[in-house]
Design an enzyme around this catalytic site. Sequence first.
Site, PDB file in Angstrom:
ATOM      1  N   TYR A   1      -0.940  -0.192  10.584  1.00 16.07           N
ATOM      2  CA  TYR A   1      -1.153  -0.599   9.184  1.00 16.07           C
ATOM      3  C   TYR A   1       0.036  -0.164   8.324  1.00 16.07           C
ATOM      4  O   TYR A   1       0.557  -0.946   7.527  1.00 16.07           O
ATOM      5  CB  TYR A   1      -2.454   0.011   8.664  1.00 16.07           C
ATOM      6  CG  TYR A   1      -2.816  -0.415   7.247  1.00 16.07           C
ATOM      7  CD1 TYR A   1      -3.217  -1.725   6.984  1.00 16.07           C
ATOM      8  CD2 TYR A   1      -2.748   0.486   6.191  1.00 16.07           C
ATOM      9  CE1 TYR A   1      -3.551  -2.112   5.686  1.00 16.07           C
ATOM     10  CE2 TYR A   1      -3.082   0.100   4.898  1.00 16.07           C
ATOM     11  CZ  TYR A   1      -3.482  -1.202   4.646  1.00 16.07           C
ATOM     12  OH  TYR A   1      -3.808  -1.588   3.361  1.00 16.07           O
TER      13      TYR A   1
ATOM     14  N   SER B   1       0.862  -1.195   0.000  1.00 11.92           N
ATOM     15  CA  SER B   1       0.000   0.000   0.000  1.00 11.92           C
ATOM     16  C   SER B   1       0.888   1.231   0.000  1.00 11.92           C
ATOM     17  O   SER B   1       2.000   1.200   0.567  1.00 11.92           O
ATOM     18  CB  SER B   1      -0.871   0.002   1.257  1.00 11.92           C
ATOM     19  OG  SER B   1      -1.523   1.252   1.388  1.00 11.92           O
TER      20      SER B   1
HETATM   21  N1  LIG Z   1      -8.928  -0.661   0.287  1.00  7.67           N
HETATM   22  C1  LIG Z   1      -7.844   0.103   0.204  1.00  7.67           C
HETATM   23  O1  LIG Z   1      -7.927   1.354   0.186  1.00  7.67           O
HETATM   24  C2  LIG Z   1      -6.476  -0.539   0.094  1.00  7.67           C
HETATM   25  C3  LIG Z   1      -5.397   0.302  -0.219  1.00  7.67           C
HETATM   26  C4  LIG Z   1      -4.129  -0.257  -0.315  1.00  7.67           C
HETATM   27  C5  LIG Z   1      -3.942  -1.605  -0.120  1.00  7.67           C
HETATM   28  N2  LIG Z   1      -5.011  -2.397   0.186  1.00  7.67           N
HETATM   29  C6  LIG Z   1      -4.758  -3.830   0.391  1.00  7.67           C
HETATM   30  O2  LIG Z   1      -5.519  -4.555  -0.552  1.00  7.67           O
HETATM   31  C7  LIG Z   1      -5.775  -5.871  -0.024  1.00  7.67           C
HETATM   32  C8  LIG Z   1      -7.264  -6.192  -0.153  1.00  7.67           C
HETATM   33  O3  LIG Z   1      -7.967  -5.311   0.719  1.00  7.67           O
HETATM   34  P1  LIG Z   1      -9.469  -4.822   0.467  1.00  7.67           P
HETATM   35  O4  LIG Z   1      -9.452  -3.357   0.602  1.00  7.67           O
HETATM   36  O5  LIG Z   1     -10.018  -5.449  -0.747  1.00  7.67           O
HETATM   37  O6  LIG Z   1     -10.143  -5.392   1.799  1.00  7.67           O
HETATM   38  P2  LIG Z   1     -11.395  -6.395   2.010  1.00  7.67           P
HETATM   39  O7  LIG Z   1     -12.538  -5.954   1.174  1.00  7.67           O
HETATM   40  O8  LIG Z   1     -11.588  -6.469   3.487  1.00  7.67           O
HETATM   41  O9  LIG Z   1     -10.852  -7.788   1.443  1.00  7.67           O
HETATM   42  C9  LIG Z   1      -9.848  -8.495   2.108  1.00  7.67           C
HETATM   43  C10 LIG Z   1     -10.139  -9.969   1.984  1.00  7.67           C
HETATM   44  O10 LIG Z   1      -9.071 -10.688   2.643  1.00  7.67           O
HETATM   45  C11 LIG Z   1      -9.686 -11.646   3.499  1.00  7.67           C
HETATM   46  N3  LIG Z   1      -8.833 -12.006   4.627  1.00  7.67           N
HETATM   47  C12 LIG Z   1      -8.537 -11.242   5.712  1.00  7.67           C
HETATM   48  N4  LIG Z   1      -7.822 -11.936   6.582  1.00  7.67           N
HETATM   49  C13 LIG Z   1      -7.652 -13.180   6.075  1.00  7.67           C
HETATM   50  C14 LIG Z   1      -7.028 -14.350   6.538  1.00  7.67           C
HETATM   51  N5  LIG Z   1      -6.439 -14.403   7.750  1.00  7.67           N
HETATM   52  N6  LIG Z   1      -7.010 -15.447   5.735  1.00  7.67           N
HETATM   53  C15 LIG Z   1      -7.630 -15.423   4.527  1.00  7.67           C
HETATM   54  N7  LIG Z   1      -8.280 -14.343   4.047  1.00  7.67           N
HETATM   55  C16 LIG Z   1      -8.293 -13.231   4.814  1.00  7.67           C
HETATM   56  C17 LIG Z   1     -10.953 -10.951   3.980  1.00  7.67           C
HETATM   57  O11 LIG Z   1     -11.826 -11.873   4.576  1.00  7.67           O
HETATM   58  P3  LIG Z   1     -12.861 -11.317   5.710  1.00  7.67           P
HETATM   59  O12 LIG Z   1     -13.908 -10.548   4.965  1.00  7.67           O
HETATM   60  O13 LIG Z   1     -13.343 -12.566   6.351  1.00  7.67           O
HETATM   61  O14 LIG Z   1     -12.065 -10.428   6.627  1.00  7.67           O
HETATM   62  C18 LIG Z   1     -11.455 -10.344   2.689  1.00  7.67           C
HETATM   63  O15 LIG Z   1     -12.197 -11.275   1.927  1.00  7.67           O
HETATM   64  C19 LIG Z   1      -5.278  -5.843   1.425  1.00  7.67           C
HETATM   65  O16 LIG Z   1      -3.999  -6.428   1.488  1.00  7.67           O
HETATM   66  C20 LIG Z   1      -5.203  -4.366   1.731  1.00  7.67           C
HETATM   67  O17 LIG Z   1      -4.277  -4.084   2.753  1.00  7.67           O
HETATM   68  C21 LIG Z   1      -6.278  -1.896   0.297  1.00  7.67           C
END
Ligand SMILES: NC(=O)c1ccc[n+]([C@@H]2O[C@H](COP(=O)([O-])OP(=O)(O)OC[C@H]3O[C@@H](n4cnc5c(N)ncnc54)[C@H](OP(=O)(O)O)[C@@H]3O)[C@@H](O)[C@H]2O)c1
Length: 264
Positions: free
Chosen positions: A157, A144
């Site tokens: 984070y 990120s």
């Molecule tokens: N959204 C942003 O602005 C942003 C920006 C930069 C980077 N990112 C990164 O992008 C990635 C995806 O994030 P997102 O924003 O799409 O979030 P999200 O909608 O919460 O999706 C994350 C997914 O990962 C799953 N997960 C979490 N912990 C896990 C575990 N221990 N084992 C297996 N699966 C697990 C979650 O399951 P649950 O629903 O059960 O928790 C969810 O399905 C992350 O690495 C995040 O840090 C996001």
Amino acid sequence: MTFQSKNAPVLMLTGAAHGIGRATTHALADHGFRLGLVDRAREPLEQVAEQLRAKGCSVVSAVADVKDSESLHRAVAAIESGLGPVETLVACAGVGGLSSATNLDIPAFRDMLEINVLGVARSIEAVLPGMFARGSGHIVGISSVAGYRGLPWMPGYSASKAALTTYLEGLRPSLKRRGVSITTVYPGFVRTAITQDTPFRKPVKMLEPDQAAKSLVRAIVRKPRDFVFPFSAAVGMGFLKKVPNRMFDWMMDRAGPQALTTEF
Ligand SMILES: NC(=O)c1ccc[n+]([C@@H]2O[C@H](COP(=O)([O-])OP(=O)(O)OC[C@H]3O[C@@H](n4cnc5c(N)ncnc54)[C@H](OP(=O)(O)O)[C@@H]3O)[C@@H](O)[C@H]2O)c1
């Protein structure tokens, strides 16, 4: 409808049930990939798998928790027996969270390190034996722009993503010698569960997950060393990354209390 040949590349994606991961699975299916989907909750994962199968995509879904190496090894075995060797791993599973001086929330910080850093390492460990045996593979780690500097609303984070970035950087040379490349991806804000409850004082511009997915697919196909999106985050956060520490501190002293409605 997506038509896939038996030779279409096999890609395993963790965090496939929601957010950026889920949107990316759809974009990848449209690109002709065969997909191994991994997440920790069965029901939402199966929903995504069914949607993709309805499009004509070859899919194997496997419930695994990235905190648990054995479950990841089982997931890789299931995907490889159903689809063939995993050529690309997209380690997307992650969690976010805010913290500040008044609530350091150590349990949540520990979880972030377990999932965002060690969870990626475990996912990589599970696919490497096959990649080494074949002498090829591609690892895509989702870091990120929040890991560029310590951001005052999310020190835990930021630390987890900075750790992931340097971990992937450190791994790169020894994997390269064995035919495996690493792409580190740095998204800006995307509208998902991670960002939806952030109490911003003013509206913040965010990408929708399907916009993020389009960028992520470019990174998966082109395999650059680093990939930052959107352009505004690359410029804005790229600037913050480069400013001298004293100027960064000055800026954050002012921005810190203003950005969110929570106590700072
Ligand atoms: N959204 C942003 O602005 C942003 C920006 C930069 C980077 N990112 C990164 O992008 C990635 C995806 O994030 P997102 O924003 O799409 O979030 P999200 O909608 O919460 O999706 C994350 C997914 O990962 C799953 N997960 C979490 N912990 C896990 C575990 N221990 N084992 C297996 N699966 C697990 C979650 O399951 P649950 O629903 O059960 O928790 C969810 O399905 C992350 O690495 C995040 O840090 C996001």
